[in-house]
Scaffold this active site. Structure first.
Site, short mmCIF file in Angstrom:
data_model
loop_
_atom_site.label_atom_id
_atom_site.label_comp_id
_atom_site.label_asym_id
_atom_site.label_seq_id
_atom_site.Cartn_x
_atom_site.Cartn_y
_atom_site.Cartn_z
N LYS A 1 32.42 36.03 50.53
CA LYS A 1 32.67 35.24 49.31
C LYS A 1 32.44 33.74 49.55
O LYS A 1 32.36 33.30 50.69
CB LYS A 1 34.11 35.50 48.84
CG LYS A 1 34.35 36.95 48.44
CD LYS A 1 35.71 37.10 47.79
CE LYS A 1 35.97 38.55 47.44
NZ LYS A 1 37.28 38.71 46.76
N TYR B 1 32.40 42.29 38.37
CA TYR B 1 33.85 42.51 38.39
C TYR B 1 34.39 43.01 37.05
O TYR B 1 35.58 42.85 36.75
CB TYR B 1 34.57 41.22 38.79
CG TYR B 1 34.59 40.98 40.30
CD1 TYR B 1 35.27 41.84 41.15
CD2 TYR B 1 33.94 39.89 40.87
CE1 TYR B 1 35.30 41.64 42.52
CE2 TYR B 1 33.96 39.67 42.25
CZ TYR B 1 34.65 40.55 43.06
OH TYR B 1 34.70 40.35 44.42
N PHE C 1 43.85 37.55 36.50
CA PHE C 1 43.09 36.69 37.41
C PHE C 1 41.58 36.78 37.20
O PHE C 1 40.81 36.16 37.94
CB PHE C 1 43.43 37.03 38.87
CG PHE C 1 43.20 38.48 39.25
CD1 PHE C 1 41.93 38.96 39.55
CD2 PHE C 1 44.27 39.36 39.30
CE1 PHE C 1 41.72 40.29 39.89
CE2 PHE C 1 44.07 40.70 39.63
CZ PHE C 1 42.79 41.16 39.93
N ARG D 1 37.31 49.00 54.69
CA ARG D 1 38.57 48.55 54.06
C ARG D 1 39.65 48.35 55.13
O ARG D 1 40.44 47.41 55.06
CB ARG D 1 39.00 49.51 52.96
CG ARG D 1 38.03 49.43 51.78
CD ARG D 1 38.54 50.04 50.52
NE ARG D 1 39.61 49.26 49.89
CZ ARG D 1 39.39 48.18 49.11
NH1 ARG D 1 38.19 47.72 48.90
NH2 ARG D 1 40.41 47.57 48.55
N THR E 1 44.38 42.70 50.45
CA THR E 1 43.82 41.66 49.57
C THR E 1 44.39 40.28 49.88
O THR E 1 43.66 39.29 49.95
CB THR E 1 44.13 42.01 48.09
OG1 THR E 1 43.61 43.31 47.81
CG2 THR E 1 43.50 41.01 47.14
N ASN F 1 39.70 35.11 49.31
CA ASN F 1 40.03 36.00 50.42
C ASN F 1 38.84 36.46 51.27
O ASN F 1 38.84 37.54 51.84
CB ASN F 1 40.87 37.19 49.94
CG ASN F 1 40.12 38.07 48.96
OD1 ASN F 1 39.02 37.74 48.56
ND2 ASN F 1 40.72 39.19 48.59
N HIS G 1 34.69 40.80 50.10
CA HIS G 1 34.89 41.93 49.19
C HIS G 1 34.39 43.18 49.90
O HIS G 1 33.42 43.11 50.65
CB HIS G 1 34.08 41.71 47.90
CG HIS G 1 33.92 42.95 47.08
ND1 HIS G 1 34.88 43.36 46.18
CD2 HIS G 1 32.94 43.89 47.06
CE1 HIS G 1 34.47 44.51 45.62
NE2 HIS G 1 33.30 44.85 46.13
N GLU H 1 27.65 49.21 43.55
CA GLU H 1 27.62 47.79 43.94
C GLU H 1 26.39 47.47 44.81
O GLU H 1 25.82 46.39 44.68
CB GLU H 1 28.93 47.43 44.65
CG GLU H 1 30.11 47.50 43.68
CD GLU H 1 31.48 47.29 44.33
OE1 GLU H 1 31.56 47.10 45.57
OE2 GLU H 1 32.48 47.33 43.60
P1 CMP Z 1 38.06 42.01 45.83
O1 CMP Z 1 38.13 43.03 46.90
O2 CMP Z 1 36.80 41.21 45.75
O3 CMP Z 1 38.29 42.69 44.40
C1 CMP Z 1 38.93 42.06 43.31
C2 CMP Z 1 39.38 40.68 43.65
O4 CMP Z 1 40.29 40.10 42.76
C3 CMP Z 1 40.13 40.70 44.96
O5 CMP Z 1 39.25 40.97 46.02
C4 CMP Z 1 40.77 39.32 44.96
O6 CMP Z 1 39.96 38.32 45.49
C5 CMP Z 1 40.96 39.09 43.47
N1 CMP Z 1 42.38 39.11 43.18
C6 CMP Z 1 43.21 40.16 43.26
N2 CMP Z 1 44.46 39.79 42.93
C7 CMP Z 1 44.41 38.46 42.65
C8 CMP Z 1 45.37 37.53 42.25
N3 CMP Z 1 46.65 37.86 42.06
N4 CMP Z 1 44.95 36.26 42.04
C9 CMP Z 1 43.65 35.92 42.20
N5 CMP Z 1 42.69 36.78 42.60
C10 CMP Z 1 43.07 38.05 42.81
#
Ligand code: CMP
Length: 139
Positions: free
Chosen positions: A11, A51, A59, A87, A93, A114, A117, A128
């Site tokens: 990311k 997404y 979010f 994973r 997450t 984070n 993905h 994807e």
């Molecule tokens: P990802 O695995 O890319 O899939 C969905 C994304 O939503 C997740 O990683 C996070 O980066 C994001 N996400 C999930 N929960 C939150 C949250 N509470 N606030 C902001 N971003 C979130």
């Protein structure tokens, strides 16, 4: 039989901070093989579509904004039982909850920023991967 490849994105937070090489190296050391990769600035529309399953979440707007804010690196990794293996390797997450030695524990800043993905099912790994790569590129 589970899929032997999965899809991932480094990311904007991690890519911008120059962590892409370290993250790929970390995953290679865990037995993943890189089979496709590109560097791209997602349009807002692409981020919204990628997404779309999270559209109703609070979010979603923040996620789309972040993912289209700077370069990121979509890639495909090969390994036995790849989806679950990746994973496990990236961790929870929220980096504060991610296990020791996982990518998010090592490289992520927060739940939103984070670092990485990873597809959450074989079906999504296929969808994807196709979102970013032509079929012939996913070996
Ligand atoms: P990802 O695995 O890319 O899939 C969905 C994304 O939503 C997740 O990683 C996070 O980066 C994001 N996400 C999930 N929960 C939150 C949250 N509470 N606030 C902001 N971003 C979130």
């Amino acid at each position: 039989m589970s899929l032997d490849y999965t899809f991932s994105i480094i990311k904007p937070d991690a890519f911008n901070a120059g962590k892409a090489g370290k993250i790929i190296g970390h995953l290679e050391a865990e037995g993943f093989k890189l089979t496709a990769a590109r560097v791209i600035l997602l349009t807002r529309r692409q981020a919204e579509e990628f997404y779309a399953v999270h559209r109703a979440r609070p979010f979603y707007g923040e996620l789309v904004e972040f993912m289209s804010s700077a370069l990121c690196m979509p890639f495909v990794l090969q390994k036995t039982n790849a989806v679950n293996a990746l994973r496990d390797a990236i961790g929870a997450t929220d980096p504060a909850e991610a296990a020791e030695g996982t990518v998010r524990r090592l490289f992520a800043e927060s739940k939103g920023r984070n670092a990485i993905h990873a597809s959450d099912s074989d079906e999504n790994a296929i969808r994807e991967s196709r979102f970013f790569f032509a079929g012939s590129e996913v070996v």
